[in-house]
Design a protein around this motif. Structure first.
Motif, PDB file in Angstrom:
ATOM      1  N   LYS A  37       0.798  -0.945  -0.028  1.00 55.36           N
ATOM      2  CA  LYS A  37       0.050  -0.001   0.000  1.00 55.36           C
ATOM      3  C   LYS A  37       0.842   1.353  -0.041  1.00 55.36           C
ATOM      4  N   PRO A  44      -3.839   6.639  -1.147  1.00 56.43           N
ATOM      5  CA  PRO A  44      -3.053   5.279  -1.049  1.00 56.43           C
ATOM      6  C   PRO A  44      -3.630   4.459  -1.886  1.00 56.43           C
ATOM      7  N   ARG A  46      -2.835   0.140  -3.775  1.00 52.38           N
ATOM      8  CA  ARG A  46      -2.054  -1.234  -3.502  1.00 52.38           C
ATOM      9  C   ARG A  46      -1.377  -1.163  -4.897  1.00 52.38           C
ATOM     10  N   GLN A  60       7.017   5.502  -1.183  1.00 50.13           N
ATOM     11  CA  GLN A  60       6.524   6.086  -0.041  1.00 50.13           C
ATOM     12  C   GLN A  60       5.064   5.175   0.580  1.00 50.13           C
ATOM     13  N   ARG A  61       5.489   4.418   1.525  1.00 47.95           N
ATOM     14  CA  ARG A  61       4.583   3.515   2.038  1.00 47.95           C
ATOM     15  C   ARG A  61       3.378   4.136   2.624  1.00 47.95           C
ATOM     16  N   ALA A  62       2.071   3.802   2.566  1.00 49.82           N
ATOM     17  CA  ALA A  62       0.774   4.368   3.384  1.00 49.82           C
ATOM     18  C   ALA A  62       0.557   3.447   4.432  1.00 49.82           C
ATOM     19  N   ILE A  63      -0.055   3.973   5.364  1.00 48.91           N
ATOM     20  CA  ILE A  63      -0.138   3.262   6.646  1.00 48.91           C
ATOM     21  C   ILE A  63      -1.671   2.922   6.626  1.00 48.91           C
TER      22      ILE A  63
END
Length: 63
Positions: A37, A44, A46, A60-63
């Protein structure tokens, strides 16, 4: 779903597998893709990303 990184475009490589008796057969090398994600254009999503891009910080990863 294509086996291709959505960041760098790395995909499946094709070549020959050569045995000890020199019998040649076609084989493929697939990239190590992870479904993560990530922030894409501010939202955000996938996406499929290779581990090289994850490790180098291109995603840049999403939480």
């Amino acid at each position: 779903m294509a086996r291709k990184c959505e960041i760098c475009g790395k995909g499946v490589a094709v070549g020959m597998q050569i045995s000890h008796s020199h019998i040649r057969t076609k084989r493929t090398w697939a990239p190590n893709l992870q479904r993560v994600k990530a922030i894409v254009n501010g939202s955000p999503r996938r996406i499929m990303v290779c581990t090289r891009c994850l490790r180098s910080g291109k995603v840049q990863r999403a939480i």
